[in-house]
Design a protein around this motif. Structure first.
Motif, PDB file in Angstrom:
ATOM      1  N   ASN A  95      64.757  59.823   8.711  1.00  0.00           N
ATOM      2  CA  ASN A  95      64.718  58.370   8.595  1.00  0.00           C
ATOM      3  C   ASN A  95      63.283  57.922   8.822  1.00  0.00           C
ATOM      4  O   ASN A  95      62.860  57.718   9.952  1.00  0.00           O
ATOM      5  N   ASP A  96      62.537  57.788   7.750  1.00  0.00           N
ATOM      6  CA  ASP A  96      61.142  57.349   7.811  1.00  0.00           C
ATOM      7  C   ASP A  96      61.026  55.840   7.668  1.00  0.00           C
ATOM      8  O   ASP A  96      59.975  55.328   7.313  1.00  0.00           O
ATOM      9  N   PHE A  97      62.097  55.116   7.951  1.00  0.00           N
ATOM     10  CA  PHE A  97      62.156  53.692   7.670  1.00  0.00           C
ATOM     11  C   PHE A  97      62.359  52.902   8.957  1.00  0.00           C
ATOM     12  O   PHE A  97      62.593  53.460  10.015  1.00  0.00           O
ATOM     13  N   ALA A  98      62.284  51.576   8.864  1.00  0.00           N
ATOM     14  CA  ALA A  98      62.317  50.707  10.040  1.00  0.00           C
ATOM     15  C   ALA A  98      63.725  50.422  10.566  1.00  0.00           C
ATOM     16  O   ALA A  98      63.881  50.013  11.702  1.00  0.00           O
ATOM     17  N   GLU A  99      64.753  50.634   9.745  1.00  0.00           N
ATOM     18  CA  GLU A  99      66.111  50.312  10.180  1.00  0.00           C
ATOM     19  C   GLU A  99      66.914  51.597  10.394  1.00  0.00           C
ATOM     20  O   GLU A  99      66.632  52.620   9.776  1.00  0.00           O
ATOM     21  N   PRO A 100      67.926  51.556  11.268  1.00  0.00           N
ATOM     22  CA  PRO A 100      68.795  52.724  11.449  1.00  0.00           C
ATOM     23  C   PRO A 100      69.524  53.056  10.148  1.00  0.00           C
ATOM     24  O   PRO A 100      69.792  52.177   9.336  1.00  0.00           O
ATOM     25  N   ALA A 101      69.833  54.322   9.974  1.00  0.00           N
ATOM     26  CA  ALA A 101      70.640  54.763   8.841  1.00  0.00           C
ATOM     27  C   ALA A 101      72.028  55.125   9.365  1.00  0.00           C
ATOM     28  O   ALA A 101      72.156  55.890  10.316  1.00  0.00           O
ATOM     29  N   GLN A 102      73.045  54.544   8.746  1.00  0.00           N
ATOM     30  CA  GLN A 102      74.443  54.836   9.100  1.00  0.00           C
ATOM     31  C   GLN A 102      74.996  55.771   8.030  1.00  0.00           C
ATOM     32  O   GLN A 102      74.979  55.432   6.847  1.00  0.00           O
TER      33      GLN A 102
END
Length: 163
Positions: A95-102
């Motif tokens: 997850n290289d992004f700002a929000e959690p991944a579900q």
């Protein structure tokens, strides 16, 4: 045993990369044919390279985004995207992004008393005798450690992950 599985009844284990909730497994539902997990991958975290020697896996992105590695190939996955992984295939979720991944994760068949086995891989060709079995909650992880700085040959240490 057939049963309703309510969100508040899902046992959630916390890890340094996020969390995993067991929605269907041998201990919680008695299901011996598959395992279903709710996984949250925290921003900037990863479920590093690993494989499931005796289980096929399907990962479905419910929200957020991940960079999903499947052996030497990687792709950004978003809501509604998925990846099917044959047993014993090395893969990792980043997850290289700002929000959690579900993520919704399904593994089959269920193995061991906890439902699944994940073999963490840190080098491309590590003899099995170097592995140690770690028990995390009800789930068995077999860690393979080839020494500091070594990483699977599929991704070079100095190669940045895709943004």
């Amino acid at each position: 045993m057939s049963k309703f599985v309510m969100n508040d009844d899902v046992a959630v284990a916390q890890f340094d990369w996020g969390s995993a909730g067991m929605r269907a497994d041998v201990p919680s539902t008695g299901c011996e044919t598959f395992v279903v997990m709710d996984v949250t991958l925290a921003p900037g975290k990863m479920h590093d390279f690993h494989k499931h020697p005796d289980q096929d896996e399907m990962i479905i992105v419910k929200s957020g985004r991940v960079v999903q590695w499947l052996e030497q190939d990687s792709r950004e996955l978003g809501p509604g995207d998925s990846v099917y992984i044959d047993k014993d295939v090395v893969h990792g979720s980043y997850n290289d992004f700002a929000e959690p991944a579900q993520l919704a994760v399904v593994l089959a068949p269920a193995v061991t008393d906890g439902g699944y086995v994940a073999v963490d891989v840190t080098a491309a060709d590590v003899p099995g005798e170097l592995g140690v079995v770690l028990v995390v909650g009800r789930h068995h992880h077999r860690q393979l450690d080839a020494g500091a700085g070594q990483r699977l040959q599929l991704v070079q240490v100095d190669q940045p992950r895709p943004a």
